[in-house]
Write a protein that holds these residues in place. Sequence first.
Motif, PDB file in Angstrom:
ATOM      1  N   UNK A  14      84.156  56.556  33.493  1.00  0.00           N
ATOM      2  CA  UNK A  14      83.580  55.324  35.068  1.00  0.00           C
ATOM      3  C   UNK A  14      82.648  54.604  35.309  1.00  0.00           C
ATOM      4  N   UNK A  15      81.589  56.368  36.185  1.00  0.00           N
ATOM      5  CA  UNK A  15      80.821  56.241  36.228  1.00  0.00           C
ATOM      6  C   UNK A  15      79.454  55.651  35.218  1.00  0.00           C
ATOM      7  N   UNK A  16      79.682  55.985  33.712  1.00  0.00           N
ATOM      8  CA  UNK A  16      78.846  56.233  32.936  1.00  0.00           C
ATOM      9  C   UNK A  16      78.385  53.758  32.706  1.00  0.00           C
ATOM     10  N   UNK A  17      79.922  53.758  32.893  1.00  0.00           N
ATOM     11  CA  UNK A  17      80.379  52.587  32.775  1.00  0.00           C
ATOM     12  C   UNK A  17      79.933  50.888  33.610  1.00  0.00           C
ATOM     13  N   UNK A  18      80.099  51.897  34.681  1.00  0.00           N
ATOM     14  CA  UNK A  18      79.645  50.951  35.917  1.00  0.00           C
ATOM     15  C   UNK A  18      77.793  51.730  36.014  1.00  0.00           C
ATOM     16  N   UNK A  19      77.192  52.425  35.255  1.00  0.00           N
ATOM     17  CA  UNK A  19      76.074  52.184  35.358  1.00  0.00           C
ATOM     18  C   UNK A  19      75.397  51.500  34.259  1.00  0.00           C
ATOM     19  N   UNK A  20      76.179  51.303  33.630  1.00  0.00           N
ATOM     20  CA  UNK A  20      75.620  50.564  32.363  1.00  0.00           C
ATOM     21  C   UNK A  20      75.835  49.000  32.661  1.00  0.00           C
ATOM     22  N   UNK A  21      76.947  48.685  33.381  1.00  0.00           N
ATOM     23  CA  UNK A  21      77.569  47.676  33.879  1.00  0.00           C
ATOM     24  C   UNK A  21      76.371  47.173  35.147  1.00  0.00           C
ATOM     25  N   UNK A  22      76.034  48.377  35.945  1.00  0.00           N
ATOM     26  CA  UNK A  22      74.805  47.847  36.690  1.00  0.00           C
ATOM     27  C   UNK A  22      73.843  47.345  36.810  1.00  0.00           C
ATOM     28  N   UNK A  23      73.586  47.750  35.144  1.00  0.00           N
ATOM     29  CA  UNK A  23      71.833  48.211  34.985  1.00  0.00           C
ATOM     30  C   UNK A  23      72.006  46.542  33.700  1.00  0.00           C
ATOM     31  N   UNK A  24      73.038  46.354  33.269  1.00  0.00           N
ATOM     32  CA  UNK A  24      73.296  45.498  32.778  1.00  0.00           C
ATOM     33  C   UNK A  24      72.872  43.702  33.307  1.00  0.00           C
ATOM     34  N   UNK A  25      74.093  43.994  34.397  1.00  0.00           N
ATOM     35  CA  UNK A  25      73.943  43.378  35.389  1.00  0.00           C
ATOM     36  C   UNK A  25      72.055  42.831  36.358  1.00  0.00           C
ATOM     37  N   UNK A  26      71.835  43.625  36.360  1.00  0.00           N
ATOM     38  CA  UNK A  26      71.015  43.457  36.626  1.00  0.00           C
ATOM     39  C   UNK A  26      69.425  43.268  35.487  1.00  0.00           C
ATOM     40  N   UNK A  27      69.619  43.511  34.323  1.00  0.00           N
ATOM     41  CA  UNK A  27      68.839  42.982  33.834  1.00  0.00           C
ATOM     42  C   UNK A  27      69.181  41.469  32.769  1.00  0.00           C
ATOM     43  N   UNK A  28      69.812  41.317  32.902  1.00  0.00           N
ATOM     44  CA  UNK A  28      70.634  39.701  32.092  1.00  0.00           C
ATOM     45  C   UNK A  28      71.536  38.478  32.395  1.00  0.00           C
ATOM     46  N   UNK A  29      72.845  39.416  33.394  1.00  0.00           N
ATOM     47  CA  UNK A  29      73.954  38.808  33.722  1.00  0.00           C
ATOM     48  C   UNK A  29      73.031  37.913  34.946  1.00  0.00           C
ATOM     49  N   UNK A  30      72.239  38.482  35.974  1.00  0.00           N
ATOM     50  CA  UNK A  30      71.750  37.730  36.699  1.00  0.00           C
ATOM     51  C   UNK A  30      70.719  37.329  37.018  1.00  0.00           C
ATOM     52  N   UNK A  31      70.158  37.479  36.153  1.00  0.00           N
ATOM     53  CA  UNK A  31      68.628  36.239  35.667  1.00  0.00           C
ATOM     54  C   UNK A  31      69.322  34.968  34.780  1.00  0.00           C
TER      55      UNK A  31
END
Length: 392
Positions: free
Chosen positions: A343-360
Amino acid sequence: MPNKQRDWKFEFLRIVAMLLIVTTHFFADDNWAVHNDPAQTGTWAGSTHNALSFLGQVGVTLFVLISAYFVATKTTSPIKRLWKLWMQIFLYSAPIFLLFLFLRWTHAIPEHYLAGVTIKSGLISFLPITEIAYWFMSAYFIMTAFSPFINKLMDHLTSAQSWILTVMIIWVTLIWRILNAQSQYYTDCGYLIAIYLIGANIRRYPKRLPRIHWYSALICTVVSFGLCVVGTHVLGRQNSITAILGDPPANLLTAGPGASPILAVISGTVIFIWIAQTRTHNRADTVWSKLIIALAPSTLGIYLIHENFLIKPLLWDIVFHSPEPIGLFTKLFFSATAITVVFLMLMLVSYVYNFLVVNPVTRAVSRIHLSGRTTGRHTGIDDQTTRNSPIE
């Protein structure tokens, strides 16, 4: 919505809901004897293990109730929310397919994990809603599209009429399934819309709800899970009850094809009412609340990653690569540790991916949309939108 408008208790509940969903998928994909040994079918141990999928449906119920609670009074166009939701799903689904296409080209992982890389799976990945790459996201998308029309209808209903409508939908969608295993009225979309109606009523008529305390929610959850275990045990054996009900599947009360997770909906609803009635203090003012609010948007990414049809087999094969733990307490320790780490690894990956890709990408598309909206106003076009995030 801006962080200052978010209540951390609902964001924390969103995280808990996703943790329950991951927990369910953990036990649904384990390779332990209690799961795979035919001799364990119908035993109390096997029934208890199978009933753990109840937790995932509680998570689904909580997730939808949170969304319903925050949009229950909105009747403006859902197009902006639908577009953001579709884009977020697409930005996970399509790149994952391209990644596995690259892995197939480079032979970087065993071939049997790449069997799903086909033209059909590419179509599913690039049209994830239409092709139902994720059952929950497709149903959630439809529910979101219907939400302003449901809200408009509820604006013209009395409290009693609104609850009667909700009970009718629940009866047709969930109860008939229990009384008649061959009923075709249960659908994923109907399931989420039934939960949406519950959440909308909770938001609109809070004073008509009974006061729920933490121990009431705990007792309801324990009793509901116990009934799931007993019901799964009974349905796992051929008897007069199963004959009367038309030979329903053993998972009728839990989750999956043929199921009617009414007990999970009841439990999730009671938990949500308790949280909604709990007063929060100093929200968004502490490190804890700020952390929760910052991490909560990553929950949808957790689902989109670990339930992706290409990642799912690889992920759980890695988790269950080691031999089956011996003994109940060893299994409990391994399960708690593995679920937490995943769960924590998936959250970390999701958080970083959202920051770098999804949000921009979302911001860029929003700017283009805003520019077109401004131009539309000059030409007399009115495009109403809302400011809600796609997971609300």
